[in-house]
Structures are given as C-alpha cells and as structure tokens.
Design a protein around this motif. Sequence first.
Motif, PDB file in Angstrom:
ATOM      1  N   GLU A 254       0.828  -1.197   0.000  1.00 38.43           N
ATOM      2  CA  GLU A 254       0.000   0.000   0.000  1.00 38.43           C
ATOM      3  C   GLU A 254       0.871   1.260   0.000  1.00 38.43           C
ATOM      4  O   GLU A 254       0.573   2.232  -0.703  1.00 38.43           O
ATOM      5  N   GLU A 255       1.938   1.250   0.794  1.00 37.34           N
ATOM      6  CA  GLU A 255       2.842   2.400   0.822  1.00 37.34           C
ATOM      7  C   GLU A 255       3.480   2.621  -0.544  1.00 37.34           C
ATOM      8  O   GLU A 255       3.583   3.758  -1.021  1.00 37.34           O
ATOM      9  N   ALA A 256       3.942   1.543  -1.172  1.00 39.25           N
ATOM     10  CA  ALA A 256       4.608   1.652  -2.473  1.00 39.25           C
ATOM     11  C   ALA A 256       3.653   2.186  -3.531  1.00 39.25           C
ATOM     12  O   ALA A 256       4.003   3.079  -4.317  1.00 39.25           O
ATOM     13  N   GLN A 257       2.432   1.661  -3.565  1.00 39.32           N
ATOM     14  CA  GLN A 257       1.459   2.112  -4.550  1.00 39.32           C
ATOM     15  C   GLN A 257       1.054   3.562  -4.307  1.00 39.32           C
ATOM     16  O   GLN A 257       0.770   4.305  -5.254  1.00 39.32           O
ATOM     17  N   ALA A 258       1.039   3.976  -3.053  1.00 42.82           N
ATOM     18  CA  ALA A 258       0.716   5.368  -2.731  1.00 42.82           C
ATOM     19  C   ALA A 258       1.788   6.314  -3.266  1.00 42.82           C
ATOM     20  O   ALA A 258       1.479   7.417  -3.746  1.00 42.82           O
ATOM     21  N   VAL A 259       3.048   5.896  -3.189  1.00 44.72           N
ATOM     22  CA  VAL A 259       4.142   6.711  -3.733  1.00 44.72           C
ATOM     23  C   VAL A 259       3.989   6.839  -5.243  1.00 44.72           C
ATOM     24  O   VAL A 259       4.127   7.939  -5.810  1.00 44.72           O
ATOM     25  N   LEU A 260       3.714   5.729  -5.917  1.00 43.23           N
ATOM     26  CA  LEU A 260       3.509   5.774  -7.367  1.00 43.23           C
ATOM     27  C   LEU A 260       2.355   6.723  -7.710  1.00 43.23           C
ATOM     28  O   LEU A 260       2.468   7.554  -8.627  1.00 43.23           O
ATOM     29  N   ALA A 261       1.249   6.602  -6.997  1.00 46.34           N
ATOM     30  CA  ALA A 261       0.094   7.460  -7.258  1.00 46.34           C
ATOM     31  C   ALA A 261       0.449   8.932  -7.053  1.00 46.34           C
ATOM     32  O   ALA A 261      -0.004   9.812  -7.815  1.00 46.34           O
TER      33      ALA A 261
END
Length: 375
Positions: A254-261
């Motif tokens: 979730e943290e990684a995808q939030a950074v991408l977003a």
Amino acid sequence: MVQPLAPQRDALKFAYWVPNVSGGLVVSTLPQRTDWGLAYNQQLAQTAERAGFEYALTQIRFTAGYGAEYQHESVSFSQALLHATTRLKVLAALLPGPWHPAVVAKQIATIDHISGGRIGINVVSGWFKGEFTAIGEHWLEHDERYRRSREFIQALKGIWTQDKFSFRGDFYRFTDYTLSPKPLQQPHPEIFQGGSSRAARDNAATVSDWYFTNGNTPEELKRQIDDIQAKAQANGHRVRIGVNAFVIARDTEEEAQAVLADILKHAHVDAVKAFGEAVTQAGKASPEGEGNWARSTFEDLVQYNDGFRTNLIGTPRQIAERILALKAVGVDLVLTGFLHFIEEVEYFGAKVLPLVRELEAAQAATAAVGIAQPA
C-alpha cells in the motif's frame, strides 16, 4: 534482517542511473531528495557500492528540457565518481557524432588506467533531433544512426585490441592507427547500447557487449530477448541484457502504490507531453515502428524510460520475486532508478538484494538436485 548470501556465478547484476542531470528520474513536481551535484553523487556512488551495486550509468544531455535544466557532462563526471569509489564500475554515455571514436578510445583507455579497469561506455545512437540541431551536428535518419553506432563500436574494439588498426566505413576511417597504452580491461572496456527497434536489436546481436532495453513486462521482454539471442547465436556473438526499472520498495504494498500514485498525481503535464511528442516521433521513426517509446502511455513517460512498466513496485519480497522473473526470461542486469536516491539505494541493498541472492541460491540448489537425480 535477512543476511546477504554470496552471489551465484550467474547472479543478476545491478546498476543505477546516475542523477547527473537535474530533475531526478521522474518528470514530476513531487519533491525528490535527489541532487544532480558532485558531492551528492559521490556519496550516492559510495552508498551504492556498499549496497551491492556493480554499475552506475551516467546520462548524456546537451540541452535543457523535460525537467533537466542542468546537466553535467558524462565522461568527466564518470571519472569523478570513479575517484570516490573502489569497486563500482561507471558507464559513461556517449553520442556518436559529437564524439569521434579515436577521441573516445584514447580518453576511455586513460580513465581505465586511472581507475584500475572500472570504466565502461553506453553508446547512445541519438533520439532528440533538436539536440543535434542545437549543437550543429548532422541529423541522420533512424537506421542510419544505428549504422553509424555499429561502425563506432567496431572502430573502438579495433583500436582497443589491435596495433596498426585500419578501417574503411561510411562514417569512420582509420589507417594503421596504434593506440598506446591500450586499456587495462581485456579484451576491452565493456560496451553497452540501448534501443528497442529492429536496428538496435541487430546491433546488439552483432557488436555490443550489453543491450539495454526500456522497462517492460517479462512477457514482452522475452520476445525481445529471444529475438536478439537467436540472431546473436547465428552471428557467433554473445550479448547480455539489461532492463530499465524504476524501483519503489516500501515495507507494505500500500505504501509503495501510494508513492507511485503521488508521482503520477504531480506529473509535470506540459513537460511530459513535450517529452512524449519528441520521443514518440523517435520511436515511430524506425521502419517497423518498434523503437523506444513507440507504445508508451502518458503514465509510462513520467518515468522517461518506461521504468514503471517493469513493476518493481511493492514490498522487498514482491520486488525480489519479480526480479527473479526477469532473470528467468534472460535478463542479466537491472538498471534502477529511485525517487530519493541515497536512502532508497541503501534500503534496496539492505532489504531487496539479500532476498534476490537468497532466491537465486535456492534456485541453484534445486537445479543441482535435479541434475544429480538419476535418469
């Protein structure tokens, strides 16, 4: 913490993009704790060396744009990084046209002696017409640029390995030229080359030591790699494969995808569109329309070598497993980019690389057991 294992003989290698141009590795207004200056980059090189990276790749730019308003020259910057490290090999990006192979051969041979055999080159055939026009260099059509690159590489290899080297090409000519001293590395410093077009792949299958390709899925990469390796085998040539990947490694998915977003949310729209117009034209300029960026979306171009496509975004375990999937289709090296370079390279070395080595060791052990079983 997972303890790193000794790399297997065929272990994947890791490189990172040197941020020697401003703006970082994404065309986004999101703040990046990455700097293009020398002090930052020397510290980054030392961090990467400790983390287990084998290579660093400097970038070559002559004109500003797309967030890269300032650029340090690649060869001299590479030498500065070599002075700050002891094991890392640094790859200097070069453009045939602005550089002549005689100058490159002598320059790189000298740096090879100074660094104890740790310099390599990345031959960039050129994609940005405006850059060539701005510096008064003649602009060639797509396949002609790759034909010039082939002669450029042939000339370098000849100069580095032969005395009284003679060559008669359409772009370069040499008569009984002897370089002395020759490089320390035998038979010569490693030569990398990138691209996705038919001409780029044919060069890789004929003259290059390494082939860099833009980020992509394992399935799409396998198509490219199988094509290249079949041609290389037919040519009696060996080439190794590197793939671009933008890494977002975090403790949770979730943290990684939030950074991408967040990166995409803050994309510099005008800069990405301008970059997209230039590179899409370059990608479609190959006769078969399969050059770099020919199929890139807006989101792909926010990381300007399709680095999101490789999908090294998630937890250390997820990323390590995806890296092994890349190895399974024939990738030999992963060329990484990061949002906040020093801290994320350190995290990658502590959390991801040990898992990669662990998975490689487990695969090697399984293969050895299989070989040992009676028929």
